[in-house]
Design a protein around this motif. Sequence first.
Motif, short mmCIF file in Angstrom:
data_model
loop_
_atom_site.label_atom_id
_atom_site.label_comp_id
_atom_site.label_asym_id
_atom_site.label_seq_id
_atom_site.Cartn_x
_atom_site.Cartn_y
_atom_site.Cartn_z
N MET A 1 0.86 -1.17 0.00
CA MET A 1 0.00 0.00 0.00
C MET A 1 0.89 1.23 0.00
SD MET A 1 -3.06 1.14 2.56
CE MET A 1 -2.21 2.01 3.85
N ILE A 2 0.49 2.19 -0.77
CA ILE A 2 1.20 3.46 -0.83
C ILE A 2 0.24 4.54 -0.36
CG2 ILE A 2 2.25 5.17 -2.36
CD1 ILE A 2 2.94 2.86 -4.23
N ARG A 3 0.72 5.38 0.53
CA ARG A 3 -0.10 6.49 0.98
C ARG A 3 0.75 7.75 0.89
NH1 ARG A 3 -3.82 6.94 6.32
NH2 ARG A 3 -4.48 9.07 5.96
N THR A 4 0.20 8.77 0.29
CA THR A 4 0.93 10.02 0.15
C THR A 4 -0.04 11.19 0.22
OG1 THR A 4 2.55 11.20 -1.21
CG2 THR A 4 0.81 10.07 -2.38
N VAL A 5 0.47 12.34 0.55
CA VAL A 5 -0.33 13.55 0.58
C VAL A 5 0.24 14.50 -0.46
CG1 VAL A 5 -1.03 15.53 1.98
CG2 VAL A 5 -0.86 13.27 3.03
N VAL A 6 -0.62 15.05 -1.29
CA VAL A 6 -0.18 16.00 -2.31
C VAL A 6 -0.99 17.27 -2.20
CG1 VAL A 6 0.56 14.21 -3.93
CG2 VAL A 6 -1.76 15.07 -4.06
N LYS A 7 -0.41 18.36 -2.68
CA LYS A 7 -1.12 19.63 -2.74
C LYS A 7 -1.09 20.09 -4.20
CE LYS A 7 -1.40 24.12 -0.50
NZ LYS A 7 -0.79 25.00 0.52
N PRO A 8 -2.17 19.81 -4.93
CA PRO A 8 -2.16 20.10 -6.36
C PRO A 8 -2.14 21.61 -6.64
CG PRO A 8 -4.32 19.31 -5.67
CD PRO A 8 -3.41 19.20 -4.49
#
Length: 72
Positions: A1-8
């Motif tokens: 599982m990959i979990r990431t937070v992005v701010k587009p």
Amino acid sequence: MIRTVVKPVNRNISISLPEDFVGKQVEVIAFTIEEANKSTEIKDDVKTHFASEKVLSKDWLTPGEDLAWQDL
């Protein structure tokens, strides 16, 4: 599982996946952090009791439980 937070910076998001993900179904879910925090907030503790009752009744409402408590 990959979990990431992005701010587009616009309406597009691009992600890179590990090689072993290629050819498999991958679920991508997008929500704001504020939205996630708001949905887990419980304003009324009574709601938790009602939500738990249905799940717990599967264990409680059995012939074995009735037998265990019949002398009380």
